[in-house]
Design an enzyme around this catalytic site. Structure first.
Site, mmCIF file in Angstrom:
data_model
loop_
_atom_site.group_PDB
_atom_site.id
_atom_site.type_symbol
_atom_site.label_atom_id
_atom_site.label_comp_id
_atom_site.label_asym_id
_atom_site.label_seq_id
_atom_site.Cartn_x
_atom_site.Cartn_y
_atom_site.Cartn_z
ATOM 1 N N ARG A 36 -30.310 12.523 -42.113
ATOM 2 C CA ARG A 36 -29.951 13.218 -43.345
ATOM 3 C C ARG A 36 -30.976 12.923 -44.439
ATOM 4 O O ARG A 36 -31.318 13.801 -45.225
ATOM 5 C CB ARG A 36 -28.557 12.802 -43.820
ATOM 6 C CG ARG A 36 -27.479 12.886 -42.754
ATOM 7 C CD ARG A 36 -27.374 14.219 -42.057
ATOM 8 N NE ARG A 36 -26.362 14.215 -41.006
ATOM 9 C CZ ARG A 36 -26.397 14.970 -39.921
ATOM 10 N NH1 ARG A 36 -27.400 15.803 -39.724
ATOM 11 N NH2 ARG A 36 -25.432 14.913 -39.025
ATOM 12 N N LYS A 94 -19.818 3.829 -33.557
ATOM 13 C CA LYS A 94 -19.100 5.007 -33.066
ATOM 14 C C LYS A 94 -19.497 5.312 -31.612
ATOM 15 O O LYS A 94 -20.497 4.779 -31.136
ATOM 16 C CB LYS A 94 -19.392 6.213 -33.971
ATOM 17 C CG LYS A 94 -20.887 6.601 -34.038
ATOM 18 C CD LYS A 94 -21.109 7.638 -35.106
ATOM 19 C CE LYS A 94 -22.572 8.087 -35.110
ATOM 20 N NZ LYS A 94 -22.870 9.008 -36.215
ATOM 21 N N HIS A 95 -18.755 6.131 -30.887
ATOM 22 C CA HIS A 95 -17.527 6.852 -31.188
ATOM 23 C C HIS A 95 -16.445 6.257 -30.285
ATOM 24 O O HIS A 95 -16.421 6.569 -29.080
ATOM 25 C CB HIS A 95 -17.664 8.343 -30.907
ATOM 26 C CG HIS A 95 -18.841 9.008 -31.576
ATOM 27 N ND1 HIS A 95 -20.122 8.943 -31.090
ATOM 28 C CD2 HIS A 95 -18.913 9.745 -32.715
ATOM 29 C CE1 HIS A 95 -20.942 9.631 -31.884
ATOM 30 N NE2 HIS A 95 -20.224 10.128 -32.884
ATOM 31 N N ARG A 127 -28.964 10.044 -28.659
ATOM 32 C CA ARG A 127 -28.289 9.266 -29.705
ATOM 33 C C ARG A 127 -27.758 7.952 -29.143
ATOM 34 O O ARG A 127 -27.375 7.063 -29.897
ATOM 35 C CB ARG A 127 -27.156 10.091 -30.304
ATOM 36 C CG ARG A 127 -27.624 11.400 -30.937
ATOM 37 C CD ARG A 127 -26.448 12.307 -31.259
ATOM 38 N NE ARG A 127 -25.588 11.733 -32.291
ATOM 39 C CZ ARG A 127 -24.346 12.151 -32.515
ATOM 40 N NH1 ARG A 127 -23.804 13.101 -31.763
ATOM 41 N NH2 ARG A 127 -23.631 11.595 -33.477
ATOM 42 N N ASP A 180 -24.459 9.985 -42.570
ATOM 43 C CA ASP A 180 -24.632 10.054 -41.119
ATOM 44 C C ASP A 180 -26.138 9.949 -40.839
ATOM 45 O O ASP A 180 -26.793 10.939 -40.534
ATOM 46 C CB ASP A 180 -24.070 11.392 -40.625
ATOM 47 C CG ASP A 180 -23.796 11.396 -39.134
ATOM 48 O OD1 ASP A 180 -23.943 10.341 -38.500
ATOM 49 O OD2 ASP A 180 -23.438 12.463 -38.596
ATOM 50 N N HIS A 188 -17.308 18.784 -31.196
ATOM 51 C CA HIS A 188 -17.398 19.709 -32.325
ATOM 52 C C HIS A 188 -16.767 21.057 -31.954
ATOM 53 O O HIS A 188 -16.316 21.797 -32.832
ATOM 54 C CB HIS A 188 -18.857 19.938 -32.720
ATOM 55 C CG HIS A 188 -19.500 18.749 -33.355
ATOM 56 N ND1 HIS A 188 -20.156 17.783 -32.634
ATOM 57 C CD2 HIS A 188 -19.584 18.363 -34.652
ATOM 58 C CE1 HIS A 188 -20.626 16.858 -33.453
ATOM 59 N NE2 HIS A 188 -20.296 17.187 -34.685
ATOM 60 N N ASP A 247 -13.770 10.416 -36.887
ATOM 61 C CA ASP A 247 -14.855 11.393 -36.872
ATOM 62 C C ASP A 247 -14.397 12.587 -37.715
ATOM 63 O O ASP A 247 -13.248 12.652 -38.169
ATOM 64 C CB ASP A 247 -15.157 11.809 -35.420
ATOM 65 C CG ASP A 247 -16.602 12.276 -35.240
ATOM 66 O OD1 ASP A 247 -17.271 12.579 -36.253
ATOM 67 O OD2 ASP A 247 -17.057 12.348 -34.089
#
Length: 511
Positions: free
Chosen positions: A83, A175-176, A145, A75, A188, A260
């Site tokens: 990351r 995405k998404h 984002r 990701d 989330h 996801d």
């Protein structure tokens, strides 16, 4: 050479093949290597798995020693969601900054360089870019984002990003789907609902995904959102109408569909991950992403067994699972042989170059222009007004301008201020934070750093307090610059990556 355990039957291998699990640690655990031998074809990496580029390369080599065509996913959006550089902040400014520049060739170059670095570490599938149109300014999980709130801008930069990333030999996962921008809920934590007519979705949300498909995006990630105009009963990840009818049928997409994270509350809290995974594959998903929070052999076993049982009881057609597994293997073949542009290099400074271009600098009336503004010569006090981080970003990645200002103006001091839990909407909490920052700053010039001021009343109140007492305060907005510029100097970075902080610090110090 790829080898499969001889005792593993086809159905079980297919069930393992569609899983994309994570794990803990910076080396591959024995259970993961064993599962690769039994048919597991993908692994998901997170910040917890990465200590350095060299270590990451050793880890991916360890995985490929067990299965040479393994898909290694990550990701890595750049910007706020990184990351590779989770402990330092990203060398790339992120989508919103690239959208602010609106130079599609720059976006392509940045994505190519990011892909080149991933490929050098052995990563061949990136869960990026975010093609969401950030149409709701309250959005707590997309924000910077996204390339922006303009559909056309999001579409052309999504296509450029996909092209750049895949030219480096790394598969893009756009995405998404069908679009997570028009929501004020983070999936989330709960299931977002987007109540707009189908024609709005077609013209706005779906346009960037059409552009991604036209650009050849090898994968698309579904969103855990309920879109009643498309399916009033099931969230997109579990909806055959959305994944098979819309994405495959109407949009003509034939690549890999990835879910996801199935442990996110929007799915796990309602369906559970086993039931959710079965429904997702039945709806048309080809790969089940799980491992952001669940990362062990027991989770893999439970999901494998749930899929096998669903086939044996007739709930999940065996040909649908086989089709999904075949798509995973097809992407693995592409990734293991994908060419890249070895002669194309944009250097390590391309991200900083983009971050500098993305800045929007506003000087208060009567104080001249950005060109004539007097930079600081003495170390300031940096008051970081810090919101609660969303899970996609995480709270372990540093952000702000203080660390960069310390290099340019040694002696810079910093303090972090936040609303108490449960008081994000309390303006009084902001007034207290503002007074505390004034006291801590003393005679030093204040640099106030905010992130999405428009979404946090306490943050706006803290700025009110600072500016009333110290109108010469410099304000740096590192989120979406929705609030009106204020302060003696206002710098909108359009993202909180390390290079965004560096670009802002250069303006403040006059470098």
């Amino acid at each position: 050479m790829t080898t499969l355990a001889s005792g593993t039957d086809t159905l079980t291998r297919d069930a393992l093949t569609v899983l994309q699990p994570g794990f803990t640690g910076t080396t591959a655990p024995d259970w993961l290597l064993r599962r690769l031998g039994e048919g597991l074809a993908s692994v998901g990496l997170f910040g917890r798995n990465i200590a350095s580029p060299g270590q990451l390369a050793e880890l991916t080599a360890q995985l490929r020693a067990e299965r040479d065509d393994v898909l290694v996913a990550i990701d890595e959006e750049g910007g706020d969601v990184t990351r590779l550089e989770v402990r330092t902040g990203s060398s790339f400014p992120g989508n919103h900054a690239l959208g602010a520049v609106d130079d599609v060739e720059l976006t392509r170059q940045v994505a190519h360089e990011l892909g080149r670095r991933l490929a050098a570490c052995g990563v061949n599938l990136n869960w990026a870019p975010s093609a969401d149109v950030n149409s709701d300014p309250r959005n707590p999980v997309i924000g910077v984002r996204s390339f922006g709130a303009d559909t056309g801008l999001a579409a052309r930069h999504t296509a450029a990003y996909v092209t750049g990333l895949q030219s480096a030999g790394v598969a893009a996962c756009t995405k998404h789907f069908p679009g997570h921008g028009d929501t004020a809920v983070d999936s989330h934590h709960a299931l977002p609902r987007i109540d707009v007519p189908a024609d709005v979705l077609t013209d706005r949300e779906l346009t960037p995904f059409r552009a991604a498909i036209a650009a050849g995006s090898r994968a698309v990630m579904s969103a855990h959102i309920l879109v009643p105009a498309l399916d009033p009963d099931r969230p997109a990840t579990l909806s055959g109408r959305i994944l098979t009818g819309l994405l495959r049928g109407e949009l003509g997409y034939d690549g890999l569909i990835v879910t996801d994270g199935m442990e996110m509350r929007a799915i796990a809290g309602t369906y559970g991950i086993e039931r959710g995974s079965v429904l997702a594959v039945a709806a048309g998903a080809d790969a089940i992403c799980v491992g952001g929070g669940l990362a062990d052999d027991e989770t893999v076993r439970r999901l494998r067994d749930a899929l096998v049982t669903a086939v044996r009881t007739g709930e999940l057609p065996e040909e649908r699972l086989a089709e999904a597994a075949d798509r995973v293997r097809a992407l693995a073949r592409w990734a293991s042989t994908a060419g890249h542009s070895p002669d194309e290099t944009h250097g390590s400074e391309i991200g900083l170059h983009a971050a500098r271009r993305a800045l929007t600098v506003t000087v208060a009336p009567g104080l001249g222009s950005p060109e004539t503004f007097e930079p600081l010569t003495e170390p300031p006090y940096v008051a970081a007004l810090t919101p609660v981080a969303n899970i996609a970003v995480g709270d372990e990645t540093p952000w702000g301008v203080a660390a960069e200002l310390v290099h340019l103006l040694p002696g810079t001091v910093t303090g972090s201020y936040s609303a108490e839990d449960g008081k994000e909407g309390d303006a009084g909490a902001g007034e207290s934070a503002g007074r505390a920052a004034l006291e801590a700053a003393g005679p030093r010039r204040i640099v106030a750093v905010v992130r999405d001021e428009h979404r946090h009343p306490w943050m706006a109140s803290a700025l009110d307090t600072l500016l009333a007492a110290r109108p010469d305060t410099i304000v740096v907005e590192m989120g979406v610059p929705q609030a009106a510029p204020r302060g003696a100097l206002h710098i909108a970075t359009h993202g909180a990556a390390r290079v965004c902080g560096r670009a802002a610090a250069e303006v403040i110090a006059g470098v």
